[in-house]
Enzyme design. Structure first.
Site, PDB file in Angstrom:
ATOM      1  N   VAL A  64     -11.578   5.235  -1.626  1.00 51.31           N
ATOM      2  CA  VAL A  64     -11.438   4.487  -0.373  1.00 51.31           C
ATOM      3  C   VAL A  64     -10.182   3.638  -0.488  1.00 51.31           C
ATOM      4  O   VAL A  64      -9.950   2.993  -1.510  1.00 51.31           O
ATOM      5  CB  VAL A  64     -12.667   3.588  -0.116  1.00 51.31           C
ATOM      6  CG1 VAL A  64     -12.520   2.857   1.218  1.00 51.31           C
ATOM      7  CG2 VAL A  64     -13.952   4.406  -0.144  1.00 51.31           C
ATOM      8  N   CYS A  65      -9.349   3.680   0.543  1.00 50.28           N
ATOM      9  CA  CYS A  65      -8.155   2.858   0.594  1.00 50.28           C
ATOM     10  C   CYS A  65      -7.278   3.130  -0.637  1.00 50.28           C
ATOM     11  O   CYS A  65      -7.033   4.274  -0.999  1.00 50.28           O
ATOM     12  CB  CYS A  65      -8.563   1.392   0.720  1.00 50.28           C
ATOM     13  SG  CYS A  65      -7.269   0.262   1.247  1.00 50.28           S
ATOM     14  N   THR A  66      -6.837   2.078  -1.323  1.00 44.60           N
ATOM     15  CA  THR A  66      -5.922   2.260  -2.449  1.00 44.60           C
ATOM     16  C   THR A  66      -6.631   2.697  -3.726  1.00 44.60           C
ATOM     17  O   THR A  66      -6.004   2.769  -4.784  1.00 44.60           O
ATOM     18  CB  THR A  66      -5.124   0.971  -2.713  1.00 44.60           C
ATOM     19  OG1 THR A  66      -6.041  -0.123  -2.855  1.00 44.60           O
ATOM     20  CG2 THR A  66      -4.159   0.691  -1.579  1.00 44.60           C
ATOM     21  N   THR A  75      -4.118   7.489   1.773  1.00 42.55           N
ATOM     22  CA  THR A  75      -4.540   6.151   1.390  1.00 42.55           C
ATOM     23  C   THR A  75      -4.197   5.227   2.553  1.00 42.55           C
ATOM     24  O   THR A  75      -3.784   5.687   3.621  1.00 42.55           O
ATOM     25  CB  THR A  75      -3.851   5.700   0.079  1.00 42.55           C
ATOM     26  OG1 THR A  75      -4.414   4.444  -0.342  1.00 42.55           O
ATOM     27  CG2 THR A  75      -2.344   5.534   0.247  1.00 42.55           C
TER      28      THR A  75
END
Length: 317
Positions: free
Chosen positions: A102-104, A122
């Protein structure tokens, strides 16, 4: 039962953790025996999230159960990780049946070599960094999540919920995912290839007022004549000068901007109204249902009728 192991570290983004966890926990409530959720940090010690919350893990990573789904969240702590965390991911990540970020969290997977040769995404603010630091990764900055084999990466924060819902639908069925989505008061309707930003947000706001007015007019009149010649006349510029200035100031060509605005407008009408596809195609400037169908297949990989079936909330009328 599928074990979902969530990796915790200092300065993790709390919603990257709790969003997907709530989805899997909701699915477990609906269908007991589906998921076992566990959290683990390097030494088993509590971690402090980037927002100041303290999370207490179930295990140290060394003692964590072998996961079906290994979920790696993002946050400030993922950008300068403890080398021991990267080493653990490099050794044990390949053993998971499914890798999710998730995300970074994608940066952590990439640092461990787990995204080499794969398409990934990302958070939009870190796509350039991911591509620059890890050239073996095929970074796509557009979608809210990307599936490549058993590896799934998602964009910023709430897109982790979208991805988790898609995984629940894949593991169990659509009805369970819909029930969880309703409970969380979110729509089960965002496909992975939906752009992270709307056209208006993806495009920079033009500096010159005539170009800003054109941007706004396109958004409000997707069914109008939006050719370069017509828009240039509205901006009181020559077509060549207009096209060059528009791309310079907004970061995308007039045609690309119009395409995204029309697609977004058509998607909203398919999701939120019962208007017929032929009517929507005229309203959004496609002219014919076939023109809209080609645009949907090219960008979303689904025809308008299929898109409506999959992503229109049951309450729309």
């Amino acid at each position: 039962m599928r074990t979902v192991l969530v990796v915790l570290f200092d300065a993790v983004q709390s919603l990257d953790v709790t969003g997907p966890v709530e989805v899997f926990a909701g699915a477990e409530t609906q269908r007991p025996g589906s998921y076992r959720i566990r959290t683990a940090s390097l030494d088993g010690a509590p971690v402090r999230t980037s927002s100041g919350l303290t999370l207490v893990p179930d295990h140290a990573l060394a003692d964590a159960p072998s996961p079906h789904t290994l979920l790696v969240p993002g946050g400030a702590g993922s950008r300068h990780p403890d080398p021991r965390l990267t080493d653990w991911l490099r050794e044990y990540g390949p053993q998971a049946e499914r890798l999710v970020s998730v995300c970074t969290g994608a940066i952590l997977l990439a640092a461990a070599g787990l995204l080499d040769g794969r398409r990934a995404t990302t958070h939009w603010a870190y796509c350039d960094k991911l591509a620059r630091d890890h050239p073996a990764v095929d970074v796509d900055p557009e979608p809210i999540y990307v599936r490549d084999g058993h590896v799934a990466t998602s964009a910023g924060v709430t897109s982790g919920i979208d991805l988790a819902l898609a995984l629940v639908e894949e593991d169990l069925d659509r009805e369970v995912a819909l029930t969880v989505a309703r409970h969380l008061v979110v729509f089960l309707r965002r496909p992975g290839n939906q752009a992270q930003f709307s056209a208006q947000l993806a495009a920079q706001t033009a500096q010159r007022e005539p170009l800003r007015e054109v941007q706004q007019w396109v958004t409000e009149h997707p069914g109008a004549d939006l050719s370069v010649e017509s828009l240039a006349a509205r901006a009181r510029l020559s077509p060549r000068h207009f096209a060059r200035a528009f791309q310079t100031e907004t970061g995308m060509t007039p045609g690309r901007y119009v395409e995204r605005v029309r697609l977004e407008h058509a998607r909203r009408l398919l999701e939120d109204t019962s208007d017929g596809i032929e009517e929507i195609s005229r309203t959004c400037g496609y002219g014919t249902p076939e023109g809209m169908r080609r645009a949907f297949l090219r960008t979303l990989g689904a025809a308008p009728a299929e898109y409506r079936r999959r992503f229109r909330p049951a309450t729309a009328h």
